[in-house]
Design a protein around this motif. Structure first.
Motif, short mmCIF file in Angstrom:
data_model
loop_
_atom_site.label_atom_id
_atom_site.label_comp_id
_atom_site.label_asym_id
_atom_site.label_seq_id
_atom_site.Cartn_x
_atom_site.Cartn_y
_atom_site.Cartn_z
N ILE B 338 0.84 -1.20 0.00
CA ILE B 338 0.00 0.00 0.00
C ILE B 338 0.87 1.25 0.00
CG2 ILE B 338 -1.71 1.32 1.30
CD1 ILE B 338 -2.83 -1.32 2.33
N VAL B 341 1.92 2.51 -3.29
CA VAL B 341 0.94 3.26 -4.09
C VAL B 341 0.74 4.65 -3.53
CG1 VAL B 341 -1.35 3.21 -5.08
CG2 VAL B 341 -0.30 1.08 -4.31
N VAL B 342 0.54 4.70 -2.23
CA VAL B 342 0.17 5.96 -1.59
C VAL B 342 1.26 7.00 -1.77
CG1 VAL B 342 -0.33 7.03 0.63
CG2 VAL B 342 -1.33 4.83 0.07
N VAL B 511 -5.37 5.63 -8.19
CA VAL B 511 -4.84 4.92 -7.02
C VAL B 511 -5.64 3.64 -6.76
CG1 VAL B 511 -4.52 5.04 -4.53
CG2 VAL B 511 -3.85 6.95 -5.96
N GLY B 515 -3.80 0.50 -7.37
CA GLY B 515 -3.66 -0.02 -6.02
C GLY B 515 -4.04 -1.49 -5.92
#
Lengths: 77, 702
Positions: B338, B341-342, B511, B515
């Motif tokens: 995660i 991606v963030v 995202v 994601g």
């Protein structure tokens, strides 16, 4: 003076008299590029092509090869 | 009526502020298509209507008429022709702009001929006074057979009136404005005889379009005596257009008065500067420079925070959860996944911010105008500039934005080369590699060396796109007459609301889409990295212990040695070792190889994969080192050199600049070109080229 749209100078106004229907896209007609309407050449791109015109209150840019298929009569110098 | 949903289609020319009206009606209750993989065809949103019922608003792509000349316009016609479509509107809202009323009404009269209840919105009404325009609304309503809402979407005026009109759509006239069939009565009469149950104007549209819209079988018409040749049809369409303009001119002669003296010349002044032969290009380059420099410097602060935040979260979770498989999965697979991606949300958001400002302000059209002749040489079109620039955010919407290129050949080349432009998924890879191999120094006092490197990579992307276009232009033998008609909209101050919604929606869609892939891959990679076949993996501890004791290595280092021994003999380690011979000449070890292979799904997976691999390999869960620090410390056990040195770093940067590593893009190309051939060519061509360039770079630099 009779000529075609590609030969207008910057700022010149003209009236469209005729054009080659087969050579210009329908979209241009729909923008109002039709016989009897006034057209003004506003800008020429830095490399000489395309040109930027105002026809029927539509501001559009088209290539010179297309403009050459549109006959006009110049009304202002 | 409460509880009922009214389906509303927003239709209009491009640049009339249709999106602003959409945003005013729906706010953040919008759904943009869910890429990756699925084309955004129709943007939908919901709104609350004054009588308590719900409105489902469809924002259709901008179109000049119902004569489709591009993919975008097909979408509009397809929907309006098909009464059985689940989105077929109860009411059509045609958005026009007060200054371009004459041209905008052309589309309106066509929609009216489809006999759908129609409302006319005249937008930017706040400009009327300044432009010296006066409208006789009752007269226009009467002669156009419609109800009119004067709206200023910028000042949020008239939207309530529009909603009132929508609620009472049942009372709207469905009478056409004019009778198009009079352009050739004989022809239309015979048509009516063959298809008595069809709406005549729909028939006419079906006949004149290249696409088959399915309400009647176009083959039924062929071979009958009513078939007309293409030039004949085009002449009839021209006649139709002239007839429509006659009607519009007659109506506006009474319904609209314009005081020409008041027209302001801000547009002309700005055009003189922005399309100037020298300043035009200088300004364009300066804007691009500003965008790329600011993306790099502005977003580094939030990115560092996110990076450290996730490292901390990972350590904190490891400390506070009971040790076991689940904890390992969360700490080593999910959190780094995660985080991967963030971390690049800031950069994507900045890119979409700049691009939507350029589009909203009207500047992008000037760039199209400036660039047409240059692009033409490469077999592209001035309009290809928009996909190429949007490609810096994400290739998927960029490829879709090529839909307004009318010419198939130019559109195809644009689609094929757009993935070369540096999309935001490359940013995390670039960012991390640049920070490892390029010193953070300033040259000439103002230019950051790392920023310059990033700029160079962007230019390399554009260069790659142009080179590929030039080659494709020479190779492809497709005959299509090249046309170029681009509207030059008036300059506008970008609306904060529109820009904001674009940034939020696009970032969110990106995202969420990317994601999912990244999260799934992170979990898979974690699994493959922490499981292995055979005794080597299972008995790693004993094997390492025996070996270490023999070599006299202290017990403190055993854990780390075990972990890396296990990783090497895990499934992923075995796979990585298998491909190592292929990637060794490029300067990569097997861990990078695994990251590259998994990032063929999506580039940004690269960083996440390395994060996962190093987390599995790392011994100390409480250690708060970031992924960057781990990469910097990574040593090749064979050579004793840093894994990420200058030569291998440059080689990797080049590989990522050119290789086609994005399943979603391939899917969209398949969809847009309707063939597997083009995405295959992209994958093989781009990745092959990337391999060659990376190989050359490493061999020269090492």
């Amino acid at each position: 003076m009779k000529t075609n749209l590609s030969l207008l100078k910057k700022g010149q106004k003209a009236v469209i008299t005729e054009f080659n229907v087969d050579a210009i896209p329908l979209k241009l007609l729909e923008m109002g590029c039709l016989p009897g309407n006034e057209v003004q050449l506003l800008q020429i791109a830095p490399l000489g092509d395309p040109i930027y015109i105002n026809v029927n209150d539509s501001h559009v840019s088209i290539r010179k090869e297309t403009a050459a298929e549109i006959g006009v009569i110049i009304i202002t110098e | 009526m409460a509880g009922q949903t009214i389906k509303i289609a927003l239709i209009g020319n491009p640049n009339v502020g249709k999106t602003s009206v959409f945003n005013q009606l729906t706010g953040l209750n919008q759904q943009v298509g869910n890429y990756p993989g699925i084309t955004v065809e129709r943007k939908a949103g919901t709104c609350k209507l004054p009588d308590g019922s719900k409105g489902l608003v469809l924002d259709l792509p901008g179109t000049y008429s119902l004569n489709a000349s591009s993919m975008d316009e097909n979408v509009v016609i397809e929907l309006l022709m098909n009464k059985n479509d689940k989105d077929y509107p109860d009411v059509a809202v045609v958005v026009t702009e007060v200054e371009n009323l004459k041209r905008n009404l052309l589309l309106f009269t066509q929609i009216k001929d489809l006999e759908i209840p129609t409302i006319l919105v005249i937008n930017m009404a706040d400009r009327m006074e300044k432009k010296g325009i006066a409208l006789d609304i009752p007269y226009l309503e009467q002669h156009l057979n419609t109800r009119i809402a004067l709206v200023s979407s910028r000042k949020n005026q008239g939207i309530d009136h529009l909603k009132d009109l929508i609620v009472s759509y049942n009372g709207l006239s469905t009478q056409p404005c004019l009778n198009a069939s009079s352009i050739d009565p004989d022809y239309f009469n015979s048509l009516r005889k063959i298809f008595p149950s069809q709406l005549l104007y729909k028939l006419w549209l079906v006949i004149t379009q290249d696409t088959n819209f399915g309400i009647i079988d176009i083959k039924e018409l062929q071979g009958t005596s009513f078939t007309k040749t293409k030039p004949e049809l085009k002449r009839l369409q021209q006649k139709e257009t002239i007839k429509r303009y006659q009607f519009i001119n007659d109506t506006l002669k009474v319904g609209q008065t314009i005081d020409a003296d008041k027209a302001n010349d801000l547009r002309a002044k700005l055009d003189r500067v922005l399309t100037h032969r020298v300043f035009g290009y200088v300004i364009f380059m300066a804007i691009l420079m500003l965008i790329f420099q600011s993306i790099f410097s502005w977003s580094s602060v939030p990115m560092d925070l996110i990076d450290e935040g996730f490292a901390w979260l990972s350590a904190y979770t490891a400390e506070h959860m009971a040790p076991g498989k689940l904890t390992d999965l969360i700490v080593q697979g999910i959190i780094p996944g995660i985080g991967g991606v963030v971390i690049f949300i800031p950069q994507i958001a900045f890119l979409f911010l700049f691009i939507s400002i350029l589009e909203e302000s009207g500047y992008m059209s000037r760039v199209v105008f400036l660039m047409d002749k240059i692009m033409k040489r490469f077999g592209l079109n001035g309009k290809s500039v928009v996909p190429l620039i949007s490609g810096t955010a994400c290739a998927i919407p960029a490829i879709m934005s090529a839909r307004n290129i009318e010419n198939w050949r130019e559109r195809l080349i644009t689609i094929l080369v757009t993935p070369f432009t540096t999309c935001s998924a490359r940013l995390p890879v670039y960012t991390i590699l640049i920070s490892l191999i390029i010193p953070d120094r300033y040259v000439l006092g103002i230019f950051n060396l790392q920023g310059l490197t990033l700029m160079a990579l962007y230019l390399l992307g554009f260069g790659g796109a142009l080179l590929a276009a030039w080659i494709l232009n020479k190779v492809l033998k497709l005959k299509h007459k090249s046309f170029f008609v681009a509207e030059m909209p008036n300059y506008k101050m970008p609306l904060f609301k529109n820009v904001g919604i674009t940034v939020i929606e696009k970032t969110k869609a990106f995202v969420m889409g990317a994601g999912k892939i990244i999260l799934a891959l992170s979990v898979i990679i974690w699994f493959l990295g922490s499981h292995g076949p055979g005794d080597d993996f299972k008995n790693a501890e004993e094997i390492v212990k025996a070996d270490a004791q023999q070599r006299g290595i202290s017990p403190e280092e055993w854990d780390e040695m075990t972990a890396s021994y296990q990783l090497e003999h895990s499934y992923i380690g075995i796979a990585g070792k298998a491909i190592e011979p292929v990637i060794r000449p490029l300067g990569y070890d097997w861990k990078i190889g695994v990251a590259i292979v998994s990032s063929f799904a999506a580039r940004e997976v690269f960083v996440g994969t390395l994060a996962t691999i190093y987390n599995i390999g790392g011994n100390d869960a409480e250690d708060e080192t970031t992924i960057r620090q781990r990469m910097a410390a990574e040593i090749d056990p064979q050579t004793g050199e840093k894994v990420f040195n200058f030569a291998s770093g440059i080689s990797l940067l080049l590989f990522y600049a050119f290789a086609m590593q994005c399943i979603s893009t391939l899917a969209i190309v398949k969809k847009e070109t309707n063939s597997w051939m083009w995405p295959t060519i992209q994958l093989v061509g781009m990745s092959g080229f990337a391999y060659a360039v990376a190989l050359l770079a490493y061999q020269l630099l090492k």
